[in-house]
Scaffold this motif. Sequence first.
Motif, PDB file in Angstrom:
ATOM      1  N   ARG A 323       0.825  -1.217   0.000  1.00 32.50           N
ATOM      2  CA  ARG A 323       0.000   0.000   0.000  1.00 32.50           C
ATOM      3  C   ARG A 323       0.858   1.266   0.000  1.00 32.50           C
ATOM      4  O   ARG A 323       0.465   2.286  -0.566  1.00 32.50           O
ATOM      5  CB  ARG A 323      -0.951  -0.014   1.197  1.00 32.50           C
ATOM      6  CG  ARG A 323      -2.092  -1.008   1.018  1.00 32.50           C
ATOM      7  CD  ARG A 323      -3.109  -0.944   2.130  1.00 32.50           C
ATOM      8  NE  ARG A 323      -4.306  -1.709   1.774  1.00 32.50           N
ATOM      9  CZ  ARG A 323      -5.416  -1.749   2.502  1.00 32.50           C
ATOM     10  NH1 ARG A 323      -5.468  -1.082   3.641  1.00 32.50           N
ATOM     11  NH2 ARG A 323      -6.456  -2.441   2.097  1.00 32.50           N
ATOM     12  N   ARG A 324       2.020   1.179   0.625  1.00 29.08           N
ATOM     13  CA  ARG A 324       2.920   2.339   0.583  1.00 29.08           C
ATOM     14  C   ARG A 324       3.359   2.597  -0.857  1.00 29.08           C
ATOM     15  O   ARG A 324       3.397   3.742  -1.312  1.00 29.08           O
ATOM     16  CB  ARG A 324       4.134   2.080   1.480  1.00 29.08           C
ATOM     17  CG  ARG A 324       5.074   3.281   1.612  1.00 29.08           C
ATOM     18  CD  ARG A 324       6.152   3.020   2.667  1.00 29.08           C
ATOM     19  NE  ARG A 324       6.947   4.217   2.925  1.00 29.08           N
ATOM     20  CZ  ARG A 324       8.171   4.419   2.459  1.00 29.08           C
ATOM     21  NH1 ARG A 324       8.757   3.493   1.718  1.00 29.08           N
ATOM     22  NH2 ARG A 324       8.828   5.533   2.727  1.00 29.08           N
ATOM     23  N   SER A 375      -8.079  -3.104  -4.875  1.00 26.90           N
ATOM     24  CA  SER A 375      -8.802  -2.925  -3.616  1.00 26.90           C
ATOM     25  C   SER A 375      -8.375  -1.640  -2.917  1.00 26.90           C
ATOM     26  O   SER A 375      -9.213  -0.873  -2.436  1.00 26.90           O
ATOM     27  CB  SER A 375      -8.551  -4.134  -2.711  1.00 26.90           C
ATOM     28  OG  SER A 375      -9.108  -3.921  -1.435  1.00 26.90           O
ATOM     29  N   PHE A 376      -7.061  -1.380  -2.858  1.00 29.54           N
ATOM     30  CA  PHE A 376      -6.594  -0.202  -2.139  1.00 29.54           C
ATOM     31  C   PHE A 376      -6.912   1.083  -2.892  1.00 29.54           C
ATOM     32  O   PHE A 376      -7.174   2.128  -2.282  1.00 29.54           O
ATOM     33  CB  PHE A 376      -5.093  -0.290  -1.853  1.00 29.54           C
ATOM     34  CG  PHE A 376      -4.593   0.814  -0.946  1.00 29.54           C
ATOM     35  CD1 PHE A 376      -5.211   1.069   0.267  1.00 29.54           C
ATOM     36  CD2 PHE A 376      -3.516   1.602  -1.306  1.00 29.54           C
ATOM     37  CE1 PHE A 376      -4.761   2.084   1.105  1.00 29.54           C
ATOM     38  CE2 PHE A 376      -3.059   2.610  -0.470  1.00 29.54           C
ATOM     39  CZ  PHE A 376      -3.685   2.856   0.734  1.00 29.54           C
ATOM     40  N   LEU A 377      -6.909   1.030  -4.217  1.00 26.46           N
ATOM     41  CA  LEU A 377      -7.298   2.207  -4.990  1.00 26.46           C
ATOM     42  C   LEU A 377      -8.756   2.563  -4.710  1.00 26.46           C
ATOM     43  O   LEU A 377      -9.118   3.743  -4.648  1.00 26.46           O
ATOM     44  CB  LEU A 377      -7.068   1.963  -6.484  1.00 26.46           C
ATOM     45  CG  LEU A 377      -5.595   1.974  -6.915  1.00 26.46           C
ATOM     46  CD1 LEU A 377      -5.441   1.451  -8.337  1.00 26.46           C
ATOM     47  CD2 LEU A 377      -5.000   3.378  -6.805  1.00 26.46           C
ATOM     48  N   PHE A 411      -9.382   3.285   7.814  1.00 24.58           N
ATOM     49  CA  PHE A 411      -9.588   3.151   6.370  1.00 24.58           C
ATOM     50  C   PHE A 411      -8.285   3.023   5.583  1.00 24.58           C
ATOM     51  O   PHE A 411      -8.317   2.908   4.357  1.00 24.58           O
ATOM     52  CB  PHE A 411     -10.389   4.351   5.852  1.00 24.58           C
ATOM     53  CG  PHE A 411     -11.711   4.521   6.540  1.00 24.58           C
ATOM     54  CD1 PHE A 411     -12.783   3.712   6.223  1.00 24.58           C
ATOM     55  CD2 PHE A 411     -11.883   5.466   7.536  1.00 24.58           C
ATOM     56  CE1 PHE A 411     -14.003   3.846   6.872  1.00 24.58           C
ATOM     57  CE2 PHE A 411     -13.096   5.626   8.189  1.00 24.58           C
ATOM     58  CZ  PHE A 411     -14.162   4.806   7.856  1.00 24.58           C
ATOM     59  N   GLY A 412      -7.131   3.060   6.261  1.00 23.08           N
ATOM     60  CA  GLY A 412      -5.863   2.896   5.564  1.00 23.08           C
ATOM     61  C   GLY A 412      -5.484   4.089   4.713  1.00 23.08           C
ATOM     62  O   GLY A 412      -4.699   3.970   3.775  1.00 23.08           O
ATOM     63  N   PHE A 413      -6.045   5.272   5.030  1.00 27.99           N
ATOM     64  CA  PHE A 413      -5.772   6.454   4.215  1.00 27.99           C
ATOM     65  C   PHE A 413      -4.490   7.109   4.711  1.00 27.99           C
ATOM     66  O   PHE A 413      -4.402   7.529   5.860  1.00 27.99           O
ATOM     67  CB  PHE A 413      -6.949   7.436   4.318  1.00 27.99           C
ATOM     68  CG  PHE A 413      -7.003   8.427   3.187  1.00 27.99           C
ATOM     69  CD1 PHE A 413      -7.340   8.011   1.914  1.00 27.99           C
ATOM     70  CD2 PHE A 413      -6.712   9.757   3.402  1.00 27.99           C
ATOM     71  CE1 PHE A 413      -7.399   8.917   0.872  1.00 27.99           C
ATOM     72  CE2 PHE A 413      -6.755  10.667   2.369  1.00 27.99           C
ATOM     73  CZ  PHE A 413      -7.103  10.243   1.100  1.00 27.99           C
ATOM     74  N   PRO A 414      -3.454   7.224   3.862  1.00 27.57           N
ATOM     75  CA  PRO A 414      -2.139   7.688   4.317  1.00 27.57           C
ATOM     76  C   PRO A 414      -2.161   9.121   4.837  1.00 27.57           C
ATOM     77  O   PRO A 414      -2.826   9.990   4.272  1.00 27.57           O
ATOM     78  CB  PRO A 414      -1.274   7.594   3.043  1.00 27.57           C
ATOM     79  CG  PRO A 414      -2.020   6.665   2.140  1.00 27.57           C
ATOM     80  CD  PRO A 414      -3.459   6.865   2.432  1.00 27.57           C
ATOM     81  N   LYS A 415      -1.400   9.369   5.906  1.00 32.94           N
ATOM     82  CA  LYS A 415      -1.425  10.686   6.538  1.00 32.94           C
ATOM     83  C   LYS A 415      -0.810  11.757   5.650  1.00 32.94           C
ATOM     84  O   LYS A 415      -1.265  12.902   5.645  1.00 32.94           O
ATOM     85  CB  LYS A 415      -0.720  10.641   7.898  1.00 32.94           C
ATOM     86  CG  LYS A 415       0.789  10.431   7.837  1.00 32.94           C
ATOM     87  CD  LYS A 415       1.419  10.603   9.225  1.00 32.94           C
ATOM     88  CE  LYS A 415       2.930  10.498   9.153  1.00 32.94           C
ATOM     89  NZ  LYS A 415       3.573  10.761  10.453  1.00 32.94           N
TER      90      LYS A 415
END
Length: 875
Positions: A323-324, A375-377, A411-415
Amino acid sequence: MKSQDIRKQFLDFFQSKGHLIVPSAPIVLKDDPTLMFNNSGMAQFKEFFLGNGTPKSKRIADTQKCLRVSGKHNDLEEVGIDTYHHTMFEMLGNWSFGDYFKKEAIHWAWELLTEVYKIDKDILYVTVFEGSKEENVPFDQEAYDIWKTLIPEDRILLGNKKDNFWEMGDQGPCGPCSEIHVDIRSADEKAKTPGKDLVNADHPHVVEIWNNVFMEFNRKADGSLEKLPAQHVDTGMGFERLCMVLQGVQSNYDTDVFSPLIQKIEAVTGASYTMKASGEAEEKTNIAIRVIADHVRAVAFAIADGQLPSNTGAGYVIRRILRRAIRYGFTFLNTKEAFIYQLVETLAAQMGGAFPEIVTQKNLVMNVIREEEQSFLRTLDQGLQLLDNVIAETKGEEVAGEKAFELYDTFGFPKDLTGLILKEKGMSYNETDFDKAMLEQKTRSRAASEVSTDDWTVLVDGNVETFVGYDQLENEVKITRYRKVDSKKDGMLYQIVLDHTPFYPEGGGQVGDKGTLSNSNESIDIIDTKKENNLILHFAKRLPENVNGNFVAKVNGGLRDHTASNHSATHLLHQALRAILGTHVEQKGSLVNPNYLRFDFSHFAKVTDAELKQVEDFVNERIQEHLPLVERRSIPFAQAIEEGAMALFGEKYGDNVRAIKFGDSMELCGGIHVPNTADIWHFKIVSEGAVAAGIRRIEAITNDAVKDYFASQEKALDEIKSALKNPQDALKAVVSLQEENAKLAKQIEALLKDKVKAMKTGLVSELQEINGVQFLAKQIDLNPEGAKDLAYEIGATGQNIFLLLATADEGKPMLTCYISKELVAEKGLNAGQVVRELGKYIQGGGGGQPFFATAGGKNPDGIAQALEKAVDFIK
């Protein structure tokens, strides 16, 4: 010199020095609870350093796949930002297990670097341990004196405990080390600052390439050191950094280890990688490309070795790395579609010669990465919507740090993406509060997994522990060692080692045995059995009063029999799937316990009901054939494979293996099995589904569990008959009931349409004109589907309509918003934004299209306030 040649020369050199060349162990560790991944070259040899096993040679060399993204060794945040840290990297290493020591290790390292690789001696520096009064370990005079014969003394630097004393962990083998550093700066830079001033100073062009660790101590639980009975050598050289030096470039990413991947990224994304960025935008692009090139290697090899991305443990680490990479592409390369999976083809072509698993597992790896990307998109899209909601709710220019953390954590939304979007809107988030929330979460997580381990109390010296559980469930034993382990998760337990144990330790998917340890005076329960560093550990809540006594170790036979039944059925299931679905099927994970079996396997489509029936029939036919177990306990690995035994990918096998055969099914396996397939009684599949792209999962039961299953099915059928008033033909009665229900449903649907038409006329007359908009906000007595139909019916009666209908069918509140398309186009009204804003009054949310959207919630009492606030959108 190409990287493939550099790797080969290293292995050839140490082979010429009498070393056995062994293959890399899998990057994913399965039998070491202290590590998720192989994080160093020595991880697969821990048992030899601890004295719990005997290596096949006293001299070994290899190139080991390593992953450093969790725990003590965590380089993740540096990866891509600098040019010399990586998640996955190769560690070239040579080992001596009680054979040669400092003199040979140092001389061979120098010979290889300066005479074989021909690195200029004038750009090399070495470090030796300066000693520690606190540890009562003296200055490493021996290593210093050896180096003096090879290099000027002004290039021999002293290092402290942090840099020059290597430890396996908080406890275990450790010792001083001697590092070799290289200075590849330009002549002008060297003239300004001496290289020795930059050693261990995180300079990108003055880097450590080789570490020679001299294992001579054991770190005890109280922190003290004791001498090991034998001295060992453990060396590790960073392959990527070595290639940078030998290929004359200033970055690991400019070597041919990474350049093919970078070129592929450029081709797929249209971005350009520059060796020297000329501005902030170029540097951000460079960082993104480096992150992706690095991370795809780590993720691909982890999946190839059997670790799928998931939400827990090692799987979460792999998902986080991927995901990174996706996020860097999304933010800085403007990639809105999956693309990273396309890099696997290049990676397989580049590294398949040294690591064939990346070739054989290529399709699986590509499928899994592609699905994870997609999925992550989608998650990123959802996160953007959620962030819009947060921005709308925020008064002022600073978003609460807790809100930003919730987006990240839930939600895994990057800071940094949150920060970037807020900056574009002239806003920011409270980083202090975000970091505080992050620290609290980490503290909770660390506390939950905190473990303290005492030193072993050794009662019997030597490696006397053996496993006798293939032949017997009960045995006379003595305790050879024990220790106390205290964890927040399991509380205080004791780990006990026995001299001749019948208990099978968890491994190969099979759970560990349970049972008792007893004598005439007392009995204690063994609640689990595991293997760690070649020791079989028996877990108990207390120790016997006399640990030096004689005991009888007895396995719980009932649990063992059911486990064996499920394990043997797993082998037959594997055979059935390959016979019916195709030989592309490979085991990708399993769980075997007394209650059921779980089997993960590679397959590209859902297994149909007909195929599942064939699989069940295949296994049950093998059961009915009463096939005897044919077991070969010590057969050469190559011979077993040649005879048709199936080896499971990602497993680590020794030179001699155990082969299990039932009829035509033959696999390498160390687990417990039934003597005859008839003992399985019957096999029944209870579920089949997807785990990841190209990975399916079957859960099944055998033996008594099937009997219980059939009994429960029979009971359910009796209850159905009773509810239907005991008809002669239950199936016919159910079909008749379904037909009657369908007729009634059509009647209800017709009545609902009539109701909608009747309500439409009345509600149209209630429309109010406000600022040129025909407005109505009202609660109605319909279900959500009826409200939707009514909204469209009213919307079709005219223009400029803004409609908000609320329902509370069965106590569940729902808001339905319809906005005429001309209002959307001309006034910028958006039904999705309306329901997201008003949904908070009913403790819910939702979305949809600009002209029609719905929101569900939990609080029907908030409907009145939501309706009252609707008019604000047009005022």
